[in-house]
Scaffold this active site. Structure first.
Site, PDB file in Angstrom:
ATOM      1  CG  ASN A  12      51.989  36.117   3.455  1.00 13.06           C
ATOM      2  OD1 ASN A  12      52.064  35.261   4.331  1.00 13.06           O
ATOM      3  ND2 ASN A  12      51.390  37.301   3.635  1.00 13.06           N
ATOM      4  CE  LYS A  14      47.898  36.723   3.032  1.00 15.54           C
ATOM      5  NZ  LYS A  14      46.852  37.670   2.662  1.00 15.54           N
ATOM      6  CG  HIS A 104      50.598  41.151   5.852  1.00 17.47           C
ATOM      7  ND1 HIS A 104      49.230  41.217   5.952  1.00 17.47           N
ATOM      8  CD2 HIS A 104      50.871  40.666   4.612  1.00 17.47           C
ATOM      9  CE1 HIS A 104      48.695  40.780   4.812  1.00 17.47           C
ATOM     10  NE2 HIS A 104      49.667  40.443   3.982  1.00 17.47           N
ATOM     11  CD  GLU A 106      46.156  39.097   5.914  1.00 16.92           C
ATOM     12  OE1 GLU A 106      46.970  38.206   6.243  1.00 16.92           O
ATOM     13  OE2 GLU A 106      45.652  39.142   4.763  1.00 16.92           O
ATOM     14  CD  GLU A 176      51.096  42.658   0.575  1.00 20.64           C
ATOM     15  OE1 GLU A 176      51.229  41.708  -0.193  1.00 20.64           O
ATOM     16  OE2 GLU A 176      50.756  42.518   1.762  1.00 20.64           O
ATOM     17  N   GLY A 182      43.580  39.668  -0.843  1.00 21.45           N
ATOM     18  CA  GLY A 182      42.647  38.565  -0.654  1.00 21.45           C
ATOM     19  C   GLY A 182      41.243  38.847  -1.167  1.00 21.45           C
ATOM     20  CB  SER A 221      44.094  40.233  -5.906  1.00 19.31           C
ATOM     21  OG  SER A 221      43.259  40.253  -4.773  1.00 19.31           O
TER      22      SER A 221
END
Ligand code: PGA
Length: 260
Positions: A12, A14, A104, A106, A176, A182, A221
């Site tokens: 991914n 991003k 996701h 985010e 996740e 991240g 991560s």
């Protein structure tokens, strides 16, 4: 021998990587994973790259001779028309995308994607025969109060009808935990396994048969130093990788780790 879901290592990217970076990444990957660029060779693990929208056509061309799937990171809830800025599932299909990430954290947290919106996006993807990668996972607060499994299964339950409309072998779930994305702080492999096993049980109880074909990924991560500890868990079928997927040598190491 029992055969489970085909493992998947998904990148991914991003809002990272530019034109030249895409070309360099693929050139490097060709050196590092030559078997993924040999159409006569059946790879033991599926590999997927989800670049930013503008680079999907370029990546499609670069991956023409590769056994590497192409995906998007998001999709419009609409099937096209006057929706400034949106990219429809039909456009992704036209560009020969195979997968698309939805839900996701985010998107949920920064762009306020709700379960209702995610449901509409999943339906658009099904219509265009793209495989949704549905992301689920709890916040640190939720984990600390012991509610992580209930919360995450609740995210699946909210989308049960739409998930049931995906064919059993045309869906991916990515666990996740928010606090691991991240941050460099990855989940304990045993905790990730516990959650992925709970997701597998949820699939068995709610969408019988899906537990055999839906890959359940861990994301947060993941890097070469910690990946093997996830990949050896019974209910983890691969990884959704952000930061470490931006460097061809790290991403290639992750793919290789799954093969051993
Ligand atoms: P990360 O991102 O590997 O950089 O933590 C994972 C993801 O957001 O999918």
């Amino acid at each position: 021998m029992t055969t489970g879901p085909t493992p998947l290592i998904a990148a991914n990217w991003k809002s990272n990587q530019y034109w030249e970076g895409c070309v360099e990444f693929i050139n490097e990957l060709k050196e590092l994973l030559p078997e993924q660029f040999d159409l006569g060779h059946e790879p033991p693990v599926d590999v997927l790259i989800c670049p930013p929208f503008p680079y999907i056509p370029l990546m499609g061309m670069l991956l023409e001779e590769a056994t590497i799937y192409l995906g998007a990171q998001d999709v419009s809830r609409f099937d096209g028309g006057a929706y400034t800025g949106d990219v429809s599932a039909a456009m992704l299909a036209d560009l020969e995308c195979d997968y698309c990430i939805v839900g996701h954290s985010e998107r949920r947290n920064v762009f306020s994607d709700t379960d209702e919106l995610i449901a509409q996006k999943i339906l658009q993807l099904i219509e265009q025969e793209l495989v949704p990668i549905l992301c689920v996972g709890e916040s640190l607060e939720t984990r600390d109060t012991g509610q992580a499994v209930d919360f995450t299964l609740g995210q699946l339950s909210a989308l049960k009808t739409e998930l049931g409309r995906c064919e059993a072998d045309r869906l991916v779930i990515a666990y996740e935990p928010l606090w691991a994305i991240g941050t460099g702080r990855n989940a304990e492999p045993a905790d990730a396994q516990e959650m992925c096993a709970a997701i597998r049980d949820w699939l068995r109880d709610n969408l019988r048969g899906y537990e055999k074909t839906v890959p359940i990924l861990y994301g947060g991560s993941v890097k070469p130093e910690n990946a093997a500890a996830y990949f050896c868990q019974t209910d983890i079928d691969g990884a959704l990788v952000g930061g470490a997927s931006l460097k061809a040598n790290l991403f290639a190491q992750l793919v290789r780790l799954y093969k051993v």
